[in-house]
Design an enzyme around this catalytic site. Structure first.
Site, PDB file in Angstrom:
ATOM      1  N   LYS A   1       0.856  -1.191   0.000  1.00 31.47           N
ATOM      2  CA  LYS A   1       0.000   0.000   0.000  1.00 31.47           C
ATOM      3  C   LYS A   1       0.878   1.223   0.000  1.00 31.47           C
ATOM      4  O   LYS A   1       1.869   1.270   0.738  1.00 31.47           O
ATOM      5  CB  LYS A   1      -0.846  -0.027   1.288  1.00 31.47           C
ATOM      6  CG  LYS A   1      -1.894   1.047   1.377  1.00 31.47           C
ATOM      7  CD  LYS A   1      -3.167   0.614   0.714  1.00 31.47           C
ATOM      8  CE  LYS A   1      -4.149   1.738   0.527  1.00 31.47           C
ATOM      9  NZ  LYS A   1      -3.868   2.628  -0.594  1.00 31.47           N
TER      10      LYS A   1
ATOM     11  N   LYS B   1       4.871   2.181   8.491  1.00 26.88           N
ATOM     12  CA  LYS B   1       3.666   2.932   8.862  1.00 26.88           C
ATOM     13  C   LYS B   1       2.459   2.005   8.979  1.00 26.88           C
ATOM     14  O   LYS B   1       1.688   2.083   9.930  1.00 26.88           O
ATOM     15  CB  LYS B   1       3.402   4.000   7.788  1.00 26.88           C
ATOM     16  CG  LYS B   1       2.420   5.060   8.182  1.00 26.88           C
ATOM     17  CD  LYS B   1       2.178   6.039   7.048  1.00 26.88           C
ATOM     18  CE  LYS B   1       3.445   6.786   6.666  1.00 26.88           C
ATOM     19  NZ  LYS B   1       3.210   7.796   5.626  1.00 26.88           N
TER      20      LYS B   1
ATOM     21  N   LYS C   1       5.435   2.571  -2.761  1.00 28.78           N
ATOM     22  CA  LYS C   1       5.278   3.986  -3.122  1.00 28.78           C
ATOM     23  C   LYS C   1       5.525   4.132  -4.607  1.00 28.78           C
ATOM     24  O   LYS C   1       6.286   3.358  -5.195  1.00 28.78           O
ATOM     25  CB  LYS C   1       6.286   4.853  -2.357  1.00 28.78           C
ATOM     26  CG  LYS C   1       5.873   6.296  -2.259  1.00 28.78           C
ATOM     27  CD  LYS C   1       4.836   6.490  -1.182  1.00 28.78           C
ATOM     28  CE  LYS C   1       4.396   7.924  -1.048  1.00 28.78           C
ATOM     29  NZ  LYS C   1       3.588   8.129   0.166  1.00 28.78           N
TER      30      LYS C   1
ATOM     31  N   THR D   1      -5.539  12.252   7.012  1.00 25.52           N
ATOM     32  CA  THR D   1      -4.142  12.403   7.447  1.00 25.52           C
ATOM     33  C   THR D   1      -4.041  13.572   8.427  1.00 25.52           C
ATOM     34  O   THR D   1      -3.395  13.459   9.481  1.00 25.52           O
ATOM     35  CB  THR D   1      -3.207  12.581   6.239  1.00 25.52           C
ATOM     36  OG1 THR D   1      -3.492  11.540   5.302  1.00 25.52           O
ATOM     37  CG2 THR D   1      -1.754  12.496   6.634  1.00 25.52           C
TER      38      THR D   1
ATOM     39  N   ASN E   1      -3.250  19.031   1.351  1.00 22.96           N
ATOM     40  CA  ASN E   1      -4.173  18.088   1.973  1.00 22.96           C
ATOM     41  C   ASN E   1      -3.887  17.932   3.464  1.00 22.96           C
ATOM     42  O   ASN E   1      -4.769  18.123   4.302  1.00 22.96           O
ATOM     43  CB  ASN E   1      -4.096  16.736   1.233  1.00 22.96           C
ATOM     44  CG  ASN E   1      -4.965  15.695   1.915  1.00 22.96           C
ATOM     45  OD1 ASN E   1      -4.578  15.138   2.933  1.00 22.96           O
ATOM     46  ND2 ASN E   1      -6.147  15.459   1.382  1.00 22.96           N
TER      47      ASN E   1
ATOM     48  N   SER F   1      -7.611   4.859   4.278  1.00 21.14           N
ATOM     49  CA  SER F   1      -7.487   4.168   2.984  1.00 21.14           C
ATOM     50  C   SER F   1      -7.832   2.690   3.161  1.00 21.14           C
ATOM     51  O   SER F   1      -8.498   2.086   2.327  1.00 21.14           O
ATOM     52  CB  SER F   1      -6.060   4.273   2.446  1.00 21.14           C
ATOM     53  OG  SER F   1      -5.931   5.420   1.645  1.00 21.14           O
TER      54      SER F   1
HETATM   55  P1  NAD Z   1      -0.169  18.484  -1.176  1.00 23.86           P
HETATM   56  O1  NAD Z   1       0.408  18.496  -2.526  1.00 23.86           O
HETATM   57  O2  NAD Z   1      -1.650  18.438  -0.994  1.00 23.86           O
HETATM   58  O3  NAD Z   1       0.352  19.772  -0.353  1.00 23.86           O
HETATM   59  C1  NAD Z   1       1.701  20.068  -0.195  1.00 23.86           C
HETATM   60  C2  NAD Z   1       1.795  21.438   0.478  1.00 23.86           C
HETATM   61  O4  NAD Z   1       3.157  21.730   0.717  1.00 23.86           O
HETATM   62  C3  NAD Z   1       1.248  22.565  -0.389  1.00 23.86           C
HETATM   63  O5  NAD Z   1       0.538  23.500   0.416  1.00 23.86           O
HETATM   64  C4  NAD Z   1       2.515  23.219  -0.917  1.00 23.86           C
HETATM   65  O6  NAD Z   1       2.351  24.567  -1.267  1.00 23.86           O
HETATM   66  C5  NAD Z   1       3.410  23.055   0.293  1.00 23.86           C
HETATM   67  N1  NAD Z   1       4.805  23.262  -0.022  1.00 23.86           N
HETATM   68  C6  NAD Z   1       5.511  22.816  -1.090  1.00 23.86           C
HETATM   69  N2  NAD Z   1       6.767  23.290  -1.045  1.00 23.86           N
HETATM   70  C7  NAD Z   1       6.841  24.053   0.083  1.00 23.86           C
HETATM   71  C8  NAD Z   1       7.860  24.833   0.673  1.00 23.86           C
HETATM   72  N3  NAD Z   1       9.075  24.938   0.107  1.00 23.86           N
HETATM   73  N4  NAD Z   1       7.583  25.471   1.834  1.00 23.86           N
HETATM   74  C9  NAD Z   1       6.370  25.404   2.408  1.00 23.86           C
HETATM   75  N5  NAD Z   1       5.359  24.693   1.882  1.00 23.86           N
HETATM   76  C10 NAD Z   1       5.595  24.033   0.737  1.00 23.86           C
HETATM   77  O7  NAD Z   1       0.540  17.279  -0.416  1.00 23.86           O
HETATM   78  P2  NAD Z   1       0.043  16.504   0.870  1.00 23.86           P
HETATM   79  O8  NAD Z   1      -0.741  15.330   0.420  1.00 23.86           O
HETATM   80  O9  NAD Z   1      -0.529  17.477   1.849  1.00 23.86           O
HETATM   81  O10 NAD Z   1       1.434  15.918   1.397  1.00 23.86           O
HETATM   82  C11 NAD Z   1       2.309  16.673   2.243  1.00 23.86           C
HETATM   83  C12 NAD Z   1       3.249  15.710   2.935  1.00 23.86           C
HETATM   84  O11 NAD Z   1       2.480  14.766   3.698  1.00 23.86           O
HETATM   85  C13 NAD Z   1       4.127  14.843   2.017  1.00 23.86           C
HETATM   86  O12 NAD Z   1       5.351  14.604   2.680  1.00 23.86           O
HETATM   87  C14 NAD Z   1       3.348  13.548   1.905  1.00 23.86           C
HETATM   88  O13 NAD Z   1       4.177  12.457   1.575  1.00 23.86           O
HETATM   89  C15 NAD Z   1       2.818  13.434   3.313  1.00 23.86           C
HETATM   90  N6  NAD Z   1       1.643  12.561   3.458  1.00 23.86           N
HETATM   91  C16 NAD Z   1       0.490  12.793   2.767  1.00 23.86           C
HETATM   92  C17 NAD Z   1      -0.600  11.952   2.961  1.00 23.86           C
HETATM   93  C18 NAD Z   1      -1.926  12.199   2.302  1.00 23.86           C
HETATM   94  O14 NAD Z   1      -2.896  11.483   2.627  1.00 23.86           O
HETATM   95  N7  NAD Z   1      -2.059  13.154   1.412  1.00 23.86           N
HETATM   96  C19 NAD Z   1      -0.497  10.859   3.839  1.00 23.86           C
HETATM   97  C20 NAD Z   1       0.696  10.667   4.537  1.00 23.86           C
HETATM   98  C21 NAD Z   1       1.756  11.535   4.332  1.00 23.86           C
END
Ligand code: NAD
Length: 425
Positions: free
Chosen positions: A79, A103, A115, A199, A230, A359
């Site tokens: 996953k 995780k 991934k 999340t 997100n 999920s």
């Molecule tokens: P996303 O694309 O929805 O949002 C990413 C955010 O980070 C955006 O607001 C973007 O503008 C910001 N960002 C990018 N570069 C930046 C910078 N230099 N400084 C400050 N902000 C910056 O992505 P997401 O899904 O929210 O994922 C964010 C993190 O969480 C990632 O590491 C991802 O692997 C992790 N994650 C996400 C999920 C999920 O369900 N979406 C689950 C587990 C972990």
């Protein structure tokens, strides 16, 4: 939590996968994992790399690289999300896939870890180009993905929209309807209520659990959240709904500070009306990106990128608690400093496990063909997160180490059992 020697050494870890191995080695030593089993965890099971020629809107073809790494299927089908970003590469996908194994094990899910990603800049591509790219990637990975084999989900740069395209392409290749092959789908296509915010919700539940251990009242606590996508936007909203004063928020376009607390609902409205970015928001004072990480707050939630809490930043962090919404936001070198400063870190493999937990609920509902209310989803999620938090906390205490290493040990015990029970031929 105890001080000294339990984190990784002070060598530089330029590779993200090396950063995973550094923590794995520390945890394996403290727990006493055999080298044979550690070696299985050090080597991803399968790595697939594909080349994707796409017709762009201007009539010219461009070739994109797509990746999928299956780190482990010991505890169940693999996953893990799919990331669209310019820095996607073998090393990053490999590291993220290993974190997914740990995780899922920490969250008590019957899953292994994987991934995927495509090296691209989704912000510079049209909707049509993104749809063609997603479908080409899915067709190329059609034998890798499967309801009981490997189940993708959204990650940075992707959302329910891409998952709907992925489902469509997979269904066409396999000539049927397989909603359980992907999670994070729109609710209208078999997605789960509560998945979108899951999340961020997990980050909120983990924050409250940590504050309770620290005997801090959430209503008297301040926080800074990096990232307003997100994870970050839902985390900021849910933390503020719990009475925590969110003083700083930021994304890749701008960072804001308000000592009295930012009105998160108004920031959410602003982002929705302005193409998804914070630039131009007027509800707070604009500050520098790195100032958010070292802001004078109690709780820091990095929820954007990896490797943002470096050695240098760690020295200046004022927060007492860090809750890792993002994957890999802290380098192993920074870990050692945070430990010395007695800053509690709720590690990524626990803190952002809420997404994969819901999920899993989505996948269960797809298999079952029966759908739960959002209240049911949230209730099951919160109970699952609290359980995971307690086992990580307890392993941290038992082995006199940090929560991060405690989380690795929690996962290691389960994967070790799986490997021994299944046997190796
Ligand atoms: P996303 O694309 O929805 O949002 C990413 C955010 O980070 C955006 O607001 C973007 O503008 C910001 N960002 C990018 N570069 C930046 C910078 N230099 N400084 C400050 N902000 C910056 O992505 P997401 O899904 O929210 O994922 C964010 C993190 O969480 C990632 O590491 C991802 O692997 C992790 N994650 C996400 C999920 C999920 O369900 N979406 C689950 C587990 C972990």
């Amino acid at each position: 939590m105890t001080t000294k020697t339990n984190t990784a050494t002070a060598e530089q870890h330029d590779s993200m996968f090396d950063a995973v191995l550094a923590r794995l080695d520390v945890a394996a030593k403290i727990y006493g994992l055999s080298n044979e089993i550690a070696n299985i965890l050090r080597s991803p099971q399968k790595q697939v790399k594909v080349s994707l020629p796409i017709m762009m809107d201007n009539g010219k073809q461009e070739v994109f690289e797509g990746f999928r790494t299956i780190h482990s299927t010991i505890l169940g089908p693999s996953k893990g999300g799919i990331r669209y970003a310019t820095d996607v590469c073998d090393d990053e996908v490999k590291a993220l896939s290993a974190w997914m194994t740990f995780k899922c094990a920490v969250a008590n899910l019957p899953y292994g870890g994987a991934k995927g990603g495509i090296k691209c800049d989704p912000r510079k591509m049209s909707v049509g180009e993104l749809e063609r790219l997603t479908k080409a990637y899915t067709v190329a990975m059609a034998d890798v993905f499967g309801v009981d084999k490997d189940i993708p989900a959204p990650d940075m740069g992707t959302s329910g929209r891409e998952m709907a395209w992925l489902l469509d392409a997979f269904n066409k290749v396999h000539r049927g309807d397989f909603p359980g092959v992907v999670t994070g789908k729109p609710v209208g296509l078999g997605g789960s209520l509560g998945r979108d915010a899951a999340t961020g919700r997990g980050v909120m539940v983990a924050t409250l659990a940590a504050l309770s251990k620290m005997k801090l009242d959430p209503k008297k606590v301040t926080a800074a959240v990096q990232g307003f996508g997100n994870v970050g936007s839902h985390a900021a909203r849910l933390l503020s709904e719990q009475g925590i004063t969110v003083c700083a928020i930021g994304d890749h376009t701008a960072t804001f500070w308000n000592e009295k607390g930012i009105d998160i609902q108004s920031a959410l409205r602003y982002v929705k009306e302005n193409g998804g970015i914070l630039k131009g928001f007027t509800g707070a004072v604009e500050i520098k990106n790195t100032e958010l990480l070292t802001a004078n707050v109690d709780v820091l939630v990095p929820a954007a990128l990896q490797n943002v809490i470096t050695e240098e930043i760690a020295h200046s962090i004022k927060a007492k608690l860090i809750v890792e919404g993002a994957n890999g936001p802290t380098t192993p070198e920074a870990d050692a400093i945070l430990q010395e400063k007695k800053i509690i870190v709720v590690p990524d493999i626990l803190a952002n496990g809420g997404g994969v937990t819901v999920s899993y609920f989505e996948w269960v509902q797809n298999k079952y063909g029966y759908y739960w209310t959002e209240e049911e989803v949230n209730k099951k999620h919160d109970a699952s997160m609290n359980l995971a938090f307690e086992s990580v906390w307890n392993n941290g205490q038992q082995y006199k180490t940090t929560m991060r290493i405690g989380a690795y040990i929690t996962a290691m015990k389960k994967v070790e059992f799986g490997i021994k029970a299944k046997g190796v031929y």
